[in-house]
Design a protein around this motif. Structure first.
Motif, PDB file in Angstrom:
ATOM      1  N   ALA A   1      -5.222   5.848  -7.218  1.00 17.89           N
ATOM      2  CA  ALA A   1      -4.423   5.025  -6.310  1.00 17.89           C
ATOM      3  C   ALA A   1      -4.857   5.270  -4.872  1.00 17.89           C
TER       4      ALA A   1
ATOM      5  N   LEU B   1       5.480   5.860  -2.271  1.00 17.60           N
ATOM      6  CA  LEU B   1       5.195   7.092  -1.528  1.00 17.60           C
ATOM      7  C   LEU B   1       6.493   7.625  -0.936  1.00 17.60           C
TER       8      LEU B   1
ATOM      9  N   ARG C   1      -8.061   3.331  -4.189  1.00 17.13           N
ATOM     10  CA  ARG C   1      -7.853   1.889  -4.061  1.00 17.13           C
ATOM     11  C   ARG C   1      -7.195   1.549  -2.741  1.00 17.13           C
ATOM     12  N   ARG C   2      -6.095   2.255  -2.461  1.00 15.70           N
ATOM     13  CA  ARG C   2      -5.327   1.902  -1.262  1.00 15.70           C
ATOM     14  C   ARG C   2      -6.134   2.160   0.003  1.00 15.70           C
TER      15      ARG C   2
ATOM     16  N   LEU D   1       5.550   5.362   7.084  1.00  9.46           N
ATOM     17  CA  LEU D   1       4.143   4.960   7.064  1.00  9.46           C
ATOM     18  C   LEU D   1       3.969   3.466   7.298  1.00  9.46           C
TER      19      LEU D   1
ATOM     20  N   GLU E   1      -3.211  -0.547 -10.432  1.00 11.47           N
ATOM     21  CA  GLU E   1      -3.115   0.907 -10.507  1.00 11.47           C
ATOM     22  C   GLU E   1      -1.875   1.356 -11.272  1.00 11.47           C
TER      23      GLU E   1
ATOM     24  N   LEU F   1       0.825  -1.213   0.000  1.00 12.28           N
ATOM     25  CA  LEU F   1       0.000   0.000   0.000  1.00 12.28           C
ATOM     26  C   LEU F   1       0.857   1.260   0.000  1.00 12.28           C
TER      27      LEU F   1
ATOM     28  N   ILE G   1      -8.900  -0.430   0.719  1.00  7.15           N
ATOM     29  CA  ILE G   1      -8.459  -1.700   1.313  1.00  7.15           C
ATOM     30  C   ILE G   1      -8.235  -1.518   2.822  1.00  7.15           C
TER      31      ILE G   1
ATOM     32  N   ALA H   1      -0.666  10.829   1.996  1.00  9.17           N
ATOM     33  CA  ALA H   1       0.604  10.675   1.289  1.00  9.17           C
ATOM     34  C   ALA H   1       0.409  10.295  -0.177  1.00  9.17           C
ATOM     35  N   THR H   2      -0.773   9.766  -0.523  1.00  4.31           N
ATOM     36  CA  THR H   2      -0.984   9.292  -1.896  1.00  4.31           C
ATOM     37  C   THR H   2      -1.551  10.419  -2.744  1.00  4.31           C
ATOM     38  N   GLU H   3      -0.796  10.804  -3.802  1.00  3.94           N
ATOM     39  CA  GLU H   3      -1.240  11.954  -4.584  1.00  3.94           C
ATOM     40  C   GLU H   3      -2.210  11.570  -5.690  1.00  3.94           C
TER      41      GLU H   3
ATOM     42  N   ARG I   1     -16.719   2.234  -7.188  1.00  3.55           N
ATOM     43  CA  ARG I   1     -15.569   3.066  -7.583  1.00  3.55           C
ATOM     44  C   ARG I   1     -15.957   4.503  -7.924  1.00  3.55           C
TER      45      ARG I   1
ATOM     46  N   LEU J   1      -1.933   7.358   5.142  1.00  7.29           N
ATOM     47  CA  LEU J   1      -1.823   6.779   3.795  1.00  7.29           C
ATOM     48  C   LEU J   1      -2.541   7.662   2.777  1.00  7.29           C
TER      49      LEU J   1
END
Lengths: 222, 273
Positions: free
Chosen positions: B171, A156, B174-175, A162, A221, A152, B178, B165-167, B102, B162
């Motif tokens: 993504a 990053l 999805r992350r 993390l 992805e 996951l 989960i 941090a995910t741009e 989605r 999380l």
């Protein structure tokens, strides 16, 4: 799926064999943690002996964070994931392969650390069957949950900080169960430990199932 | 909070090449703030309701026979824990729906609920520690409920970390879906294992419900009313957080569109690929 898992695991273990990161960095770190616990809890006061099972598993968990980070650092460049997808390997195979490779490395570490607690903490190792089942099931659980939460955070910038935050709360029940099972084994009362070993087996199976189900979605992805 | 989505940015030379027609259309018709008639009315009702809860909790209800004045913490602690667990459930359910549908809507519901839920979990933990100090003489007890609430808080922080941090938005969806989906199962596993661990070592827990204290009459009403107000507050925060998230995504879309337009203007290509 299993053939793919085997391919991925073999690839990761070959990488590890050539780079020797686990052997030369993670293993010494784990031993260092054991020694630091020795400094923190004066060995002469009997605290170390009483806390041996817990300290052993905390050391394993710390080392497993590093092992998981290492397992996904090697896949972190964008192209390596594309290559992985283009190679036609099924995502569940990637998951199982990653988990298997992490497990093999963790098992080696755990054997080393068992020697460590015997030498440094003066622990008498017994109840071998319970010890073996606990080590195997806890390792499978750590590797499965680690592979799921590790992927996951790939790519990053804050990955390194993390991963422990995501992984360690999830692994708390493993620490609890494995510690209690070890206590039972070392105190020679294995009957108390078997239910905890059962919990560890269930945890491992649940996370193996979750990883197989979720990896397809996570790998697709861009 | 106000985001001016109607500001006349540079016109796109070729509308058909717009990155996302639908999203851009939404941006034009989207609200320019996070307030609406509904949230203003709800907010007003909550101010009045909150004042009423404070009056009921501090003035109208009597101190408890066993616990004395400290029982008044119940009217903060118990509603906030109810809302925290509700938010956590909502995050997991919305994550599960996201994995099927989605859509951005469910993604934002899950994440907004997690963020607001983290605040209520923190309030629960802090008020619980104060209450524990007052009634048991210790702020912490290794009980399954306390421990799993702390783990819920840590898991929520991981989820939010999380997300932050995910741009890439897909993504991120999805992350976080989960992690969100596994949120409730993880808390249940922690709860069960701690419960099992403590029940092997301790005979009695501090949470015996038999004859501990009974709640009835005005105290019961205050508790129920405080829970309703807390749920209303949760909804109010959730709606606002959702709209902030939505507008932030629209603002990001627009920034990309504008950057593209500037690049095309520089090249003088009129947007040909």
């Amino acid at each position: 799926m299993l053939a793919d898992a085997w391919l991925i695991a073999a690839k990761d273990l070959r990488l590890e064999w050539r780079s020797r990161v686990t052997l030369a960095q993670i293993a010494p770190f784990a031993v260092l943690v054991l020694v630091l616990f020795g400094f923190a809890l004066d060995p002469d006061r009997g605290l170390l002996a009483a806390a041996t099972p817990g300290l052993y598993w905390v050391a394993v968990l710390f080392a497993s964070v590093l092992a998981v980070q290492r397992a996904f650092a090697v896949e972190s460049t964008e192209s390596s994931r594309d290559i992985l997808l283009l190679s036609g390997v099924v995502p569940s195979g990637v998951f199982l392969g990653k988990a298997l490779a992490i497990s093999v490395q963790l098992l080696a570490l755990e054997v080393l650390l068992l020697g460590g607690v015997a030498v440094f903490y003066g622990a008498t190792l017994r109840g071998w069957l319970l010890l073996a089942v606990t080590v195997l099931s806890a390792t499978a659980g750590i590797a499965a949950a680690g592979s799921l939460y590790g992927v996951l955070a790939t790519g990053l910038r804050v990955r390194d900080t993390l991963v422990p935050l995501l992984m360690l709360p999830v692994l708390a029940p493993v620490l609890l169960g494995a510690t209690r099972a070890f206590e039972a084994a070392l105190e020679d009362t294995p009957a108390d430990g078997w239910p905890w070993a059962g919990l560890l087996v269930l945890f491992a199976l649940a996370y193996l199932g979750a990883g197989v189900a979720a990896y397809g979605s996570l790998l697709e992805e861009t | 909070m106000t985001i001016d989505t109607n500001a006349g940015g540079p016109q796109h030379p070729e509308p058909s090449l717009r990155r996302d027609e639908a999203a851009a259309g939404d941006a034009r018709s989207a609200p320019t703030g996070t307030g609406s008639r509904f949230t203003r009315l709800l907010g007003l009702a909550l101010i009045i309701g909150g004042a009423a809860v404070a009056w009921l909790a501090f003035v109208a209800t009597p101190p408890d026979v066993v616990q004395g004045e400290s029982v008044r913490l119940l009217y903060v602690h118990v509603p906030s824990v109810s809302v925290a667990y509700m938010a956590c459930m909502l995050t997991t359910v919305a994550s599960a729906v996201w994995l099927r549908r989605r859509t951005e809507w469910w993604d934002l519901v899950a994440s907004s609920s997690a963020e607001v839920g983290a605040v209520f979990t923190a309030v629960t933990l802090l008020s619980g520690m104060v209450w524990g100090q007052a009634t048991w003489g210790t702020p912490w007890e290794w009980d399954a409920r306390l421990t799993s609430t702390l783990f819920l808080f840590l898991l929520l922080l991981g989820y939010l970390g999380l997300r932050g941090a995910t741009e890439d938005r897909t993504a991120r969806g999805r992350r976080s879906a989960i992690v969100g989906l596994l949120l409730v199962p993880n808390v249940i596993v922690v709860n069960q294992s701690v419960n099992w661990w403590r029940s092997l070592h301790q005979d009695a827990t501090l949470f015996r419900t038999d004859g501990d204290f009974r709640i009835e009459g005005l105290q019961l009403f205050t508790w129920v009313f405080a829970t309703v107000v807390a749920i209303g507050f949760f909804v109010w925060l959730l709606v606002h957080r959702f709209r902030v998230g939505w507008l932030a995504d629209r603002a990001e879309d627009r920034a990309i569109d504008e950057a593209l337009a500037v690049r095309r203007a520089e090249g003088g290509t009129g947007g040909a690929p």
